[in-house]
Write an enzyme that holds these catalytic residues in place. Structure first.
Site, short mmCIF file in Angstrom:
data_model
loop_
_atom_site.label_atom_id
_atom_site.label_comp_id
_atom_site.label_asym_id
_atom_site.label_seq_id
_atom_site.Cartn_x
_atom_site.Cartn_y
_atom_site.Cartn_z
CD GLU A 1 -2.76 -1.25 2.47
OE1 GLU A 1 -3.94 -1.58 2.30
OE2 GLU A 1 -2.30 -0.92 3.58
CB CYS B 1 -9.42 1.37 7.80
SG CYS B 1 -8.78 0.92 6.16
#
Length: 637
Positions: free
Chosen positions: A308, A401
Site C-alpha cells: 500500500e 478502515c
C-alpha cells in the site's frame, strides 16, 4: 493567554492552541444547500445510522463486551485493530450530533461509549485484541499490533464527542489511556519502560489534539517524542512503517501511504504548536515532493497494492493504482493543516481536488457501498477478485478502515471550508451556506461545482474598521472575474488568493465567476503510464468514461479526437443529477496479429474506426451502475 471558552470556539477536528504559530485558524462554516449538502445528507441519513448494525455484525461491539466481561464467546475480526472502526464511527457520529439533535443517534452513541468505558482496564489500557487474544500481553508487537494506532483513534473520537456534546464520559476514557501511554513510553534516560513507536502512525496527531482540548502539555511533548523517534530503527528501519529516515531529514514521501500521511499531519500540528522551523520545513518539503511526482490527477495517493505504498517518483499506474480512500482522507487532513500553518492557497487547492475526486469516489451515491481502492482504469474483461482490494463497490470490508473514516470526514466537512485571522476571513472551499469568523459573517450562494458563479453577501461586519475578504482562485481555473460594487478584478496575487480589503457594510455583495470550460489535461512526460493520453476535467472535477455509457464495445479501443471541441451537457436524469462532458472519439479497428501481439514499429498498428460520441461523467460517480470498464486517461488520435 487565557483559553477561549469552548462554546466560542469552532467545533471541528482541529482546534489550534491559543499560542499556536499558525497563519490562519479554522472558521465556522455551515453547508446549507447544494452539492455537499446532498452528500452530507446521505452520510447523515444512511451511512452513519447503519454503522452500529455493521459494527455489530462484524463483531466489533461483541469484542468490547467480551473485554468488559459482559458476554461470552471468541474474538471476532481478522485484524488486531478492529477497535478503530468503532472509534472512527463514534467520531463521525459526534460531528453529526454537532449539527443537531438526533435521539436515535444519541442513544447509539451513549450505548457504544458505555461499552468502550466498560472494556477499559483499571490502568487505562484498552485494546480488545491484546486483552482477549494475547492474554493481556502489551506492546510486544509494536510493528504490527497497532495498539497506539487504535489509541489515537480513540483519542480523536473522545475529543470530537466532548466538543460536540460537552460530555466527558469518553474524554475521561481517553485521558486515562493517554496518561497510561505517557507513563510507559519515553526516550532513553527518561526512566520509562519502553522507547518505541507504533508501526502505524496516528497517535501523534491525536495527542496534539488532546493537548489542545485539555491544555495538558505532557500530551504535546509525548506527540513530539513519537514523531522524532520515527526513523531511528526502532521498527527495523523499514520505510513501510516510517522508520527509515527521521522526518526532519527526509526529502521524499515513501512507504505505506496512509502511515506516511498521518505522521505528516502530526508534523504540521507540532510545527504549529511549537513553532519549530525544522518541522515546518520538513512538512513543506515533503508535501512538495508528494504533489510534484507521486499524486494522481484525482488527488489519489499510493501506487502499489503490495504494501500500500507510494512507489517511485512518477510511478503513477492506472489500473493498478491503489489510491486507498483512507490515503485521500489523510491527504486532506494533512493539507488542511498545512493551509492553516502557512496561509498558502496551494494546500487548499489539493484539498479541493482530493475531496471532489480521490475521496468522494470511495463512497457510493446511496451511501451504502464503498471502495477501498480507487483505480483510474478498469479494463475490458476485468475479472474482479473481490475483497478489500476490489474495483467493485462493497458493503463492508474485512479491514473496514475506509467506511467510518469517510463518514467522519463528511460529518466534519464544514471544518475544512474557511479560516480567519487578524486581517479577516478566507474562503477556501465554495458552498452554499455561511462562513463566520468573529463578527464577520458572509453568506454564499452557488451551484458549484456544476456552475462557477459564487455570490457572496456580507451579513455581519464591524463597520468601524476595514477587513479583508480573501477568495481562493483555484489552481485549475484559467479565467475568472470578481465584481465588488463598481469594481472588477481578474488577477489574483501570486499565491492564489484574491484579497478584497475595505470597510464593509451589511448587504455588500461580491460575485466570483470562475470559468468552467471543460479542458484536456496532460501529465508530466515522465509519467510513463499515461504518455500520449489526456484526461477530461471541468472545474474541480476529473471525468472518466464508463462502459455503460458506450454500448457496442468496451473502452480499450476508444481514442479521443482532440481536434473536436468538448461540449457540456447537464443530465438531471443521470447519477443523481450531473453535468457530463461530451467529446468526439472513435473505435479503433485493430488488425488480428494471430498468436503474437507485437509487430514492427513501421507497421500501422490500427486502421480507421467508427466515430463515437463519448460521455464523460465525474469520476466520483463511477461504479454506481452496472459493472464494466472505466478509464480516466484516454489515448488521443
Amino acid at each position: 493567554m487565557p483559553r477561549t471558552p469552548a462554546a466560542q470556539r469552532p467545533a471541528g477536528p482541529i482546534r489550534l492552541g491559543p499560542d499556536a504559530r499558525a497563519a490562519l485558524r479554522p472558521a465556522t462554516a455551515e453547508v446549507a444547500d447544494g452539492f455537499w449538502r446532498s452528500r452530507r445528507e446521505v452520510n447523515a441519513g444512511t451511512s452513519i445510522p447503519q454503522g452500529p448494525g455493521l459494527l455489530e455484525s462484524a463483531g466489533n461491539l461483541h469484542n468490547l463486551r467480551l473485554a468488559a466481561g459482559t458476554a461470552e464467546g471468541e474474538f471476532q475480526g481478522a485484524y488486531p485493530f478492529v477497535d478503530t472502526d468503532v472509534y472512527k464511527w463514534l467520531e463521525a457520529a459526534a460531528w453529526q450530533l454537532a449539527q443537531g439533535r438526533s435521539p436515535q443517534l444519541e442513544a447509539d452513541v451513549d450505548r457504544i461509549v458505555s461499552l468502550v468505558a466498560a472494556a477499559q482496564r483499571p490502568d487505562g489500557y484498552l485494546n480488545t485484541w491484546f486483552q482477549l487474544v494475547k492474554g493481556g500481553e502489551r506492546y510486544q508487537d509494536l510493528r504490527w499490533g497497532h495498539e497506539l494506532y487504535c489509541a489515537g483513534h480513540l483519542l480523536q473520537a473522545a475529543v470530537a464527542h466532548h466538543r460536540a456534546t460537552g460530555r466527558t464520559e469518553l474524554l475521561d476514557v481517553a485521558v486515562r489511556f493517554a496518561d497510561h501511554i505517557d507513563a510507559v513510553f519515553g526516550p532513553p534516560g527518561s526512566g520509562k519502560e519502553i522507547d518505541g513507536i507504533d508501526g502505524h502512525p496516528e497517535v501523534e496527531t491525536a495527542l496534539v489534539e488532546l493537548y489542545r482540548e485539555t491544555g495538558e502539555r505532557r500530551y504535546l511533548d509525548l506527540a513530539g517524542y513519537f514523531v522524532d523517534r520515527h526513523g531511528h530503527g526502532l521498527l527495523g528501519g523499514e520505510a513501510y512503517c516510517q522508520d527509515r529516515v527521521p522526518v526532519r531529514e527526509a526529502d521524499d514521501v515513501e512507504g505505506h501511504a496512509v502511515r506516511q500521511l498521518y505522521l505528516l499531519a502530526a508534523v504540521a500540528d507540532l510545527a504549529a504548536e511549537t513553532g519549530e522551523p525544522e518541522l515546518r520545513a520538513a512538512a513543506e518539503r515533503l508535501w512538495h515532493a508528494m504533489t510534484t511526482a507521486k499524486t494522481h490527477i484525482t488527488g489519489g495517493l499510493g501506487a502499489h497494492h503490495d504494501w500500500e505504498d507510494f512507489g517511485d517518483p512518477y510511478e503513477l499506474p492506472n489500473e493498478r493504482a491503489y489510491c486507498e480512500t483512507c490515503a485521500a482522507i489523510a491527504s486532506i487532513q494533512w493539507s488542511w493543516r498545512m493551509a492553516l500553518l502557512t496561509g498558502e492557497a496551494r494546500y487548499s487547492d489539493l484539498v479541493e481536488r482530493t475531496l471532489f475526486n480521490g475521496f468522494l469516489a470511495g463512497v457510493s451515491l446511496d451511501g451504502e457501498r464503498w471502495l477501498y481502492v480507487n483505480p483510474l482504469q478498469v479494463r475490458d474483461g476485468h475479472t474482479d477478485p473481490g475483497g478489500d482490494q476490489s474495483a467493485r463497490r462493497t458493503r463492508w470490508f474485512r479491514c473496514a478502515c475506509c467506511p467510518p473514516n469517510a463518514m467522519r470526514l463528511l460529518a466534519g466537512l464544514e471544518h475544512y471550508l474557511a479560516s480567519g485571522d487578524g486581517e479577516g476571513l478566507q474562503i477556501h472551499q465554495y458552498v452554499t451556506g455561511r462562513y463566520t469568523s468573529g463578527p464577520v459573517v458572509v453568506r454564499a450562494e452557488t451551484d458549484y461545482p456544476w456552475d462557477g458563479t459564487v455570490a457572496l453577501t456580507v451579513e455581519g461586519t464591524p463597520t468601524d474598521r476595514p477587513w479583508t475578504l480573501s477568495l481562493r482562485i483555484p489552481q485549475w481555473c484559467r479565467d475568472f472575474r470578481v465584481r465588488c460594487g463598481e469594481e472588477t478584478y481578474d488577477a489574483p496575487a501570486d499565491d492564489g488568493w484574491l484579497r478584497l480589503e475595505r470597510t464593509w457594510a451589511p448587504g455588500d455583495r461580491v460575485v466570483l465567476e470562475l470559468s468552467m470550460e471543460p479542458r484536456l489535461t496532460a501529465a508530466d512526460p515522465r509519467v510513463d503510464a499515461v504518455r500520449g493520453c489526456v484526461a477530461i476535467e471541468r472545474g474541480p472535477l476529473v471525468h472518466c468514461l464508463e462502459q455503460v455509457d458506450h454500448p457496442g464495445g468496451g473502452l480499450d479501443d476508444i481514442v479521443l479526437d482532440t481536434s473536436r471541441p468538448l461540449a457540456v451537457k447537464h443530465r438531471p436524469d443521470l447519477l443523481g443529477g450531473i453535468t457530463t462532458v461530451v467529446a468526439a472519439g472513435r473505435r479503433r479497428r485493430i488488425p488480428d496479429r494471430g498468436w503474437w501481439p507485437y509487430t514492427s514499429a513501421d507497421t500501422t498498428a490500427e486502421q480507421g474506426g467508427e466515430s463515437v460520441e463519448l460521455t464523460a461523467i465525474p469520476y466520483y460517480a463511477w461504479a454506481n451502475r452496472e459493472d464494466g470498464s472505466m478509464r480516466v486517461w484516454l489515448p488521443t488520435s
